[in-house]
Enzyme design. Structure first.
Site, PDB file in Angstrom:
ATOM      1  N   HIS A  92       0.822  -1.256  -0.030  1.00  0.00           N
ATOM      2  CA  HIS A  92      -0.041   0.032  -0.248  1.00  0.00           C
ATOM      3  C   HIS A  92       0.904   1.395   0.097  1.00  0.00           C
ATOM      4  O   HIS A  92       0.796   2.111  -0.727  1.00  0.00           O
ATOM      5  CB  HIS A  92      -0.833   0.079   1.385  1.00  0.00           C
ATOM      6  CG  HIS A  92      -2.222   0.500   1.199  1.00  0.00           C
ATOM      7  ND1 HIS A  92      -3.019  -0.436   0.577  1.00  0.00           N
ATOM      8  CD2 HIS A  92      -2.617   1.750   1.368  1.00  0.00           C
ATOM      9  CE1 HIS A  92      -4.146   0.506   0.578  1.00  0.00           C
ATOM     10  NE2 HIS A  92      -3.971   1.534   1.020  1.00  0.00           N
TER      11      HIS A  92
ATOM     12  N   ARG B 223      -8.749  -3.129 -18.244  1.00  0.00           N
ATOM     13  CA  ARG B 223      -8.354  -4.433 -18.177  1.00  0.00           C
ATOM     14  C   ARG B 223      -9.367  -4.921 -17.322  1.00  0.00           C
ATOM     15  O   ARG B 223      -9.838  -4.691 -16.308  1.00  0.00           O
ATOM     16  CB  ARG B 223      -6.955  -4.585 -17.694  1.00  0.00           C
ATOM     17  CG  ARG B 223      -6.692  -6.261 -17.607  1.00  0.00           C
ATOM     18  CD  ARG B 223      -5.210  -6.446 -17.361  1.00  0.00           C
ATOM     19  NE  ARG B 223      -5.097  -6.330 -15.929  1.00  0.00           N
ATOM     20  CZ  ARG B 223      -3.802  -6.405 -15.380  1.00  0.00           C
ATOM     21  NH1 ARG B 223      -2.702  -6.602 -16.197  1.00  0.00           N
ATOM     22  NH2 ARG B 223      -3.569  -6.397 -14.100  1.00  0.00           N
TER      23      ARG B 223
ATOM     24  N   GLU C 236       1.397 -11.631 -22.420  1.00  0.00           N
ATOM     25  CA  GLU C 236       2.259 -11.752 -21.466  1.00  0.00           C
ATOM     26  C   GLU C 236       2.429 -13.354 -21.148  1.00  0.00           C
ATOM     27  O   GLU C 236       3.079 -13.531 -20.200  1.00  0.00           O
ATOM     28  CB  GLU C 236       1.571 -11.108 -20.306  1.00  0.00           C
ATOM     29  CG  GLU C 236       0.140 -11.452 -19.920  1.00  0.00           C
ATOM     30  CD  GLU C 236      -0.417 -10.422 -18.833  1.00  0.00           C
ATOM     31  OE1 GLU C 236       0.291  -9.842 -17.895  1.00  0.00           O
ATOM     32  OE2 GLU C 236      -1.727 -10.744 -18.787  1.00  0.00           O
TER      33      GLU C 236
ATOM     34  N   ASP D  62       4.802 -10.330 -16.459  1.00  0.00           N
ATOM     35  CA  ASP D  62       4.365 -11.766 -16.538  1.00  0.00           C
ATOM     36  C   ASP D  62       5.521 -12.336 -17.644  1.00  0.00           C
ATOM     37  O   ASP D  62       5.624 -13.540 -17.358  1.00  0.00           O
ATOM     38  CB  ASP D  62       2.951 -11.808 -16.857  1.00  0.00           C
ATOM     39  CG  ASP D  62       2.129 -12.004 -15.269  1.00  0.00           C
ATOM     40  OD1 ASP D  62       2.831 -12.703 -14.358  1.00  0.00           O
ATOM     41  OD2 ASP D  62       1.205 -11.305 -15.205  1.00  0.00           O
TER      42      ASP D  62
ATOM     43  N   ARG E 273       7.993 -14.130 -10.259  1.00  0.00           N
ATOM     44  CA  ARG E 273       8.241 -12.516 -10.072  1.00  0.00           C
ATOM     45  C   ARG E 273       7.910 -12.032  -8.781  1.00  0.00           C
ATOM     46  O   ARG E 273       8.435 -10.971  -8.460  1.00  0.00           O
ATOM     47  CB  ARG E 273       7.010 -11.907 -10.780  1.00  0.00           C
ATOM     48  CG  ARG E 273       5.851 -11.984 -10.697  1.00  0.00           C
ATOM     49  CD  ARG E 273       5.083 -11.216 -11.843  1.00  0.00           C
ATOM     50  NE  ARG E 273       4.536  -9.908 -11.478  1.00  0.00           N
ATOM     51  CZ  ARG E 273       3.384  -9.223 -12.132  1.00  0.00           C
ATOM     52  NH1 ARG E 273       3.043 -10.077 -13.179  1.00  0.00           N
ATOM     53  NH2 ARG E 273       2.989  -8.273 -11.522  1.00  0.00           N
TER      54      ARG E 273
ATOM     55  N   CYS F 224       2.936  -2.323 -21.283  1.00  0.00           N
ATOM     56  CA  CYS F 224       2.312  -1.758 -20.353  1.00  0.00           C
ATOM     57  C   CYS F 224       3.103  -2.329 -18.864  1.00  0.00           C
ATOM     58  O   CYS F 224       2.435  -1.820 -17.776  1.00  0.00           O
ATOM     59  CB  CYS F 224       0.686  -1.828 -20.008  1.00  0.00           C
ATOM     60  SG  CYS F 224       0.307  -3.575 -19.886  1.00  0.00           S
TER      61      CYS F 224
HETATM   62  C1  PEP Z   1       2.489  -7.331 -16.766  1.00  0.00           C
HETATM   63  O1  PEP Z   1       2.361  -8.655 -16.222  1.00  0.00           O
HETATM   64  O2  PEP Z   1       3.403  -6.791 -16.983  1.00  0.00           O
HETATM   65  C2  PEP Z   1       1.248  -6.468 -16.322  1.00  0.00           C
HETATM   66  C3  PEP Z   1       1.199  -5.110 -16.563  1.00  0.00           C
HETATM   67  O3  PEP Z   1       0.332  -7.044 -15.690  1.00  0.00           O
HETATM   68  P1  PEP Z   1       0.312  -7.155 -14.259  1.00  0.00           P
HETATM   69  O4  PEP Z   1       1.791  -6.473 -13.510  1.00  0.00           O
HETATM   70  O5  PEP Z   1      -0.804  -6.481 -13.352  1.00  0.00           O
HETATM   71  O6  PEP Z   1       0.351  -8.460 -13.920  1.00  0.00           O
HETATM   72 MG    MG Z   2       0.506  -9.375 -15.934  1.00  0.00          MG
END
Ligand code: PEP
Ligand code: MG
Length: 540
Positions: free
Chosen positions: A187, A332, A430, A454, A464, A501
């Site tokens: 947070h 999304r 991803e 991802d 990750r 993104c």
């Molecule tokens: C990603 O996997 O790069 C992504 C933007 O989605 P998230 O980080 O929300 O899994």
């Molecule tokens: Mg992702």
């Protein structure tokens, strides 16, 4: 002077005075009390006052930061009136003759330990809320129930901050955070990023540094991930120079506001913002984002006890869409599962959650959950320029399924006489599977947005979330870069646009390569937008 190391969340530098925030007020407490009835009355009064303060905080938070964050406060108000907690307090005070303060302290510990012992990650997370609300009550009983007073420029030192603490603090006075715990997705880290202030997590600041250190000078250097306590003259002057340089850089960036993001040779790039909810809008607008490239819907589902209703989702999507005033807002659909879970979704524990029921799989398996979102997004699309994006795609049939479902919902709303827009439909790339079939996927959608977080995880077979193997998590790995090349090629050959993104989208070392590959959109945390715009405008 002492020097401490941590992980940096935002690369700014700040000087301030330390304010240590401890989770339990340190004060000697009378364990027992003779007059139980008097103690019970004291507790009831303190409870009423705590509830009043939480109500005030709820109003302030929903006005300034939006309803999702305000819901955290609401959950705590519910806990304060919880029957089990109150029975336990009554028994400790009236039967065991404990003082109101001691009973509150013990009940807080017992209930938070109970929640922490549960397997479910959502219930585990509630442990912090119970402790937060009982500490508030305890502070009230000990006469410390007011707001934490901050210095004009404060470096907050804490293990981590409870959600309601981050919401109560006077943000204007916070210069930096230095936390012993916390993670990039905690947070406080999200708050620091949206405020563009330095924040270090997992620092080695010793726990012995308590409130007696309040008022000492400290420097948080988010560029080099270092905290200095009582810095010597040499460090102070070095850091002052660093701050001046960063200020100059930032001031220089102000002139980027309102300008097009375009290279010298005329390649136009959309620099969009990643957001988790309405509360991020001030940062989006103040950093002059050209749109929202990723609205992570799952934040509307976390930190609550039940599904958000269609109207709640619609309100959040509509507010963001209206605030962006015609600029594109890519929403999304729910990307829940793996690390992001909520108890009420009843997702099973899995051996390999990152490979389990997550992302689009959850929506394909739960038609009602999917449809509620699609209805809310289509309704919001009447208020501006909305696009829909589906996460964690691995197969063409999944995309066809999503498109059919979206068309059904659009038709349903039309039959009900509800106005909608014409949202573009796109997907996240991803997974390595999506990369390898990207030329087929491109025939189905209007855009690709690459989730490099991802994609790196699945390409390099590296979790990750596991900070112990961080050195192997290499988003610059040639395999990842080759995949990025292939995705852009498939998009271009099929006449659709592609963006990035994931966090890698903000990496200035790769911006030039991304543009050369053919990407035309980058969606990043708002604080990175103006810097990237300057970089891109200087490119040939
Ligand atoms: C990603 O996997 O790069 C992504 C933007 O989605 P998230 O980080 O929300 O899994
Ligand atoms: Mg992702």
């Amino acid at each position: 002077m002492t020097k401490h190391y941590g992980k940096s969340i935002f690369p700014a530098v700040a000087i301030g005075k330390i304010k240590v925030i401890e989770n339990l007020p340190h004060q000697a407490i009378e364990t027992h009390a003779e007059n139980s009835e008097e103690q019970w009355q004291l507790l009831l009064e303190a409870k009423a006052e705590t509830d009043r303060q939480l109500e005030e905080l709820f109003e302030k938070t929903s006005k300034e930061l939006g309803e999702e964050l305000a819901n955290i406060i609401d959950v705590q108000r519910l806990m304060l009136s919880d029957g089990d907690l109150n029975d336990s307090l009554e028994e400790m005070i009236k039967i065991d003759s404990l003082s109101a303060a001691e009973a509150t302290k013990r009940a807080g510990k017992e209930f938070s330990e109970f929640f922490a012992s549960l397997d479910d990650p959502y219930m585990k997370a509630r442990s912090a809320d119970v402790l937060d609300v009982t500490n508030r009550l305890l502070a009230q009983l000990l006469g410390q129930g007011g707001q934490t007073t901050l210095y004009d420029s404060t470096v907050i030192v804490a293990d981590d901050l409870m959600p309601s603490q981050t919401l109560t603090l006077d943000r204007k006075k916070i210069a930096a955070f230095a936390l012993r715990k916390g993670s990039a997705s905690s947070h406080t880290a999200i708050l620091a990023k949206s405020m563009s202030i330095p924040c270090l997590v997992q620092t080695d600041i010793p726990t012995s540094l308590g409130t007696e250190s309040d008022g000492k000078d400290a420097i948080v250097d988010g560029e080099d991930a270092v905290v200095y306590i009582e810095p010597d003259e040499a460090v102070l002057s070095e850091m002052q120079k660093k701050i001046k340089r960063l200020e100059k850089e930032r001031a220089g960036l102000e002139k980027m506001r309102g300008l097009e993001t375009i290279t010298k040779s005329g390649k136009k790039i959309s620099l969009n913002a990643n957001i988790g909810g309405v509360g991020d809008l001030p940062a989006v607008l103040s950093n002059d984002a050209e749109g929202i490239g990723l609205f992570r819907s799952e934040f509307l589902y976390l930190d609550r006890n039940n599904y958000p209703s269609e109207d709640e989702l619609f309100e959040a999507y509509r507010k963001v869409t209206e605030a962006m005033d015609g600029k594109q807002v890519i929403i999304r659909t729910l990307d829940i599962g793996a690390d992001k879970k909520a108890d009420y979704l009843n997702l099973d524990d899995e051996e390999n959650p990152a490979l389990g029921l997550r992302g689009i799989r959850v929506c394909i398996e739960n038609e009602a959950v999917f449809n509620t979102q699609l209805r809310a997004i289509y309704r919001a699309s009447a208020y501006g320029n909305v696009a829909i994006m589906f996460p964690m795609i691995t197969s063409v049939w999944e995309v066809k399924h999503c498109k059919e479902q979206a068309a059904k919902i659009k038709e349903q709303l039309k039959n009900e006489g509800v106005k909608t827009g014409e949202p573009e439909l796109g997907i996240m790339i991803e997974t390595p599977a999506a990369v390898m079939i990207s030329k087929d996927l491109a025939k189905e959608v209007a855009f690709f947005s690459v989730g490099t977080n991802d994609l790196t995880q699945y390409t390099l077979a590296i979790d990750r979330q596991n900070s112990k193997i961080d050195r192997f998590y290499d988003p610059h790995h040639p395999a990842v870069l080759e995949m990025l090349r292939l995705i852009a090629k498939s998009a271009i050959e099929n006449g659709i646009w592609a963006g990035i993104c994931g966090e890698l989208g903000a990496d200035p070392k790769l911006t030039k390569s991304f543009i050369e590959m053919g990407y035309t959109e980058l969606s990043v945390s708002p604080g990175y937008i103006l810097g990237l715009r300057e970089l891109i405008r200087e490119m040939a």
